[in-house]
Design a protein around this motif. Sequence first.
Motif: not given
Length: 577
Positions: A399-406, A408-417, A505-510
């Motif tokens: 599987e392809e690695e997920p986007s770093a936005a996953l 990135g605690a400060g980056s904008p998010l879509p509204h929860l649907d 790991l993803g959180m630390w790398e970001s």
Amino acid sequence: MPATVVRAAEPDVSRRAERLEFRFGDPCDPANPLGFRALLAADGERELLPAAEDLLDQEGFGAELVPAGLGGRLGDAGGLMRMLRPVFRRDVALAFGYGITSLFAAAPVFAAGSPRQRETVAGLLASGGRAAIVHRSLAHGTAMLRGELTAMEYPGGRLLDGRKDVVINAERAGAVVAYVRTDPAPGSQSHSVFLVEPDRIAPGGMRVLPRRSTTGMRGCRFAGYEFDACELPADVLVGESGAGVRLSLRTFQLNRTLITGAMIASADTVLRAAVRAALAGGNLGRRQRGVVAGVFADLLACDSMATTVLRALSLLPGAAHLAAADLKYLVPELLRDDLEELATVLGAGGYSRETDQGMLTKLLRDLPAAGLGHAGTAACQAVVIPQLPLLARSSWGREEEPSAALFGAGSPLPHLDIGSLQVAGGGDPLAAALTASAARLAGSAGRGPYDDALRTMAAAFLADLYEVRDSCRLIEPGDRAALVSPAAAALADRHAVLSAVGAALGMWESHRHADTFLADPAWLVLALHRHGRRLGLRFPALPPDCVDRVAAELLARFRAGRSFDLHDVALAEAGTT
């Protein structure tokens, strides 16, 4: 439908959460009418603290539970978790009894209800009202989950029968969202969801049962309902007939992640108390330093997983279900273990209204009542285990690695649907994150004790993922006997830990180039070392200064009065010099 992006929601949520935190005041101040002393006294009387509920009313907290598209302030689930933490930091029962369970009741309506139903429930919650939820009967359930309602159609509507003995806020709910058996045959289409509005029910059809005492969350109002040939209007059905099981699986993702993520603030309170107790006799001893530093690293790792999964609800609504189940499966167990460790520092005293031991004892009683016990574990296993053979064949290692936005605690998010959440498919983004991080660390040129430790541990976790993959490939998809075996449960255990590793790991790398403690590999190495012990992996000794570096950050935050989570926010509790 394209998602609506919230560009300025994060600062707004931060301000609201900070305002709520400081309006509650220093919980350790015995003169604070909203502090621990008052909360424990109310708990002793089996009531929620009225002054605390009044404060939440003044802040219009009910609007936090209503999607922004329906006039509320709920943009994304991570923002709501941050709003819940000041409440969970003080009293789990207050968080549940005041209203988070109203969102859990409302979620199916927000996901699949008619415009009228959604507007009705949104208006109720935003105005400070409560909604109650009547679950369907579940295997391995507690008393909260037993009991079942049934319904049959007649020309003018439906007749509802049955009884549910333990429902939170049954006495004061302005709406009841009920999972009702509408088909006697077993199967996934046996239940439907009804929105029952008490003021539309004829007298005698619906009876509120007496309040029940509970061991945990004693201040919450648990009562029940009895329906006897209760005539319902024709418009009570939420979504399609027979969609109840699917709706529950979709919406429980939100419930699981919010409860688990917010509960980290409750553990923060106990960790703070343990540090305070240890420092009362002088500096932290070596054993005490190891305990509190290890729990701090756990909290950061748990928050990494919770934050990542909550972001996935907006970013990857078709793939968040697996990680949500893993989160609810693993993190409560980690937190319970952490509380037991902290008890050795606090001292295992009896229940006292005036002491930190009292808050620890209360929290240990409240956790099972909050759904963080056997019933919650069984429900999460039921989500995870059937997917493991499929993921082993199609996802892990491919599987392809997920986007770093996953991460990135400060980056904008879509509204929860909520309506876009799915219950199967979508891959395994946290396993993919582990795979990608391990590959980068293996190819890095860094030399030093932390570089070596991370490379060694990441490689070992990746090898364990591949062992899980090989074992899961031996299970034929749909082999019911194999899927309910102890071996399958053990594989689910390992998968949950590996998912947590991928999130950390993803959180630390970001954040590794940020000017915050999250960039320091010491917390990650210590957290992964503890995760490795759960899997029975053998790692080299920690770098010599690892525990000291984590403990130094812990003490700095304690003295400055700042939180022990990813966000490192100011708290109303006074720091020390």
